[in-house]
Scaffold this motif. Sequence first.
Motif, PDB file in Angstrom:
ATOM      1  N   HIS A  60       0.864  -1.193   0.000  1.00 21.23           N
ATOM      2  CA  HIS A  60       0.000   0.000   0.000  1.00 21.23           C
ATOM      3  C   HIS A  60       0.890   1.228   0.000  1.00 21.23           C
ATOM      4  CE1 HIS A  60       0.803  -0.537   4.293  1.00 21.23           C
ATOM      5  NE2 HIS A  60       0.233   0.619   4.590  1.00 21.23           N
ATOM      6  N   ASP A  64       5.910   4.388   5.159  1.00 23.55           N
ATOM      7  CA  ASP A  64       6.727   3.380   5.864  1.00 23.55           C
ATOM      8  C   ASP A  64       6.760   2.065   5.086  1.00 23.55           C
ATOM      9  OD1 ASP A  64       3.941   3.279   6.708  1.00 23.55           O
ATOM     10  OD2 ASP A  64       4.499   1.867   8.301  1.00 23.55           O
ATOM     11  N   HIS A  65       6.067   2.022   3.916  1.00 27.86           N
ATOM     12  CA  HIS A  65       6.090   0.825   3.063  1.00 27.86           C
ATOM     13  C   HIS A  65       6.697   1.079   1.683  1.00 27.86           C
ATOM     14  CE1 HIS A  65       3.632  -1.709   5.846  1.00 27.86           C
ATOM     15  NE2 HIS A  65       3.420  -0.498   6.328  1.00 27.86           N
ATOM     16  N   ASP A 165      -0.227  -4.116   5.880  1.00 30.78           N
ATOM     17  CA  ASP A 165      -0.981  -3.584   7.020  1.00 30.78           C
ATOM     18  C   ASP A 165      -2.439  -3.966   6.826  1.00 30.78           C
ATOM     19  OD1 ASP A 165       1.357  -2.450   7.846  1.00 30.78           O
ATOM     20  OD2 ASP A 165       0.671  -0.370   7.742  1.00 30.78           O
ATOM     21  N   HIS A 219       6.070  -5.522  12.000  1.00 37.00           N
ATOM     22  CA  HIS A 219       5.365  -4.225  12.037  1.00 37.00           C
ATOM     23  C   HIS A 219       4.921  -3.881  13.456  1.00 37.00           C
ATOM     24  CE1 HIS A 219       2.448  -1.074  10.695  1.00 37.00           C
ATOM     25  NE2 HIS A 219       3.264  -0.965   9.666  1.00 37.00           N
TER      26      HIS A 219
END
Length: 255
Positions: A60, A64-65, A165, A219
């Motif tokens: 996504h 942070d990804h 997530d 995570h």
Amino acid sequence: MELVTVGTGTVAPSASRTAACHWVSRGRLKILLDCGAGALHRLAEFGLPWQQVTHVVLSHFHPDHWGELPMLVYALKYTTAPPREEPLVILGPPGVVRLVKALAEGYGPWLLDPGFPIGILDIRDGEPFPLDAEVNLETFPVPHTPESVALAVAAPEGRLVYTGDTGPSSKLARWAAGADLLLAECSLPEEMALDIHLTPERAGELARDAGVRRLVLTHFYPPVETSDPARGAGARFGGPIAAARDGDRFTIGGA
Ligand SMILES: [Zn+2]
Ligand SMILES: [Zn+2]
């Protein structure tokens, strides 16, 4: 197939956990599942041949990804010797093409044309995408942001499912059924539970409902570190569980 949990953290700055990034290696395939900020230096720290990366797959569009993606292309452009010629394929849910093109507006045209071929593709749910002759990528929508997907890397010897997530989802449990390794987000302790993230207990329930062989947690926001996440998940799932650290290695199949 080998998995290295390169970044087991989140956007929360941490001395021990980098933002989300996971290295999956099988033969010539060298895949990054997410490419969160800070990942490149971690790849180097763990001695992984990041110069040979073939695919980057985003779950996504939270930074942070994906925040390290421009850095990765920049490093492949300027620090590989001899200069890279192999293509780099960037995959993700619908919107990834638009995201990278928008980034290039700011960073410059090198992001789309760094001197080696770049392929960017939106992957549609339910259509397995071949990564090579034997290995497929699959995606499945999850409750987090509108574009968010879980990712699976399916090889003859085993299937790795990464939740990205996500909040709790019975549909995700069905899709992940029988996975050899479930890499599940575990953001928050149960007392801070949200609909768009998992807790250790809910990650354990997902692993149990999906009947996976092994659960690896990742995570972690700082509050969940004050608990024992593997123990929390173990209250719901009877199989092997690891609370991953940056640099941990796991083998799927074979061995
Ligand atoms: Zn995240
Ligand atoms: Zn997110």
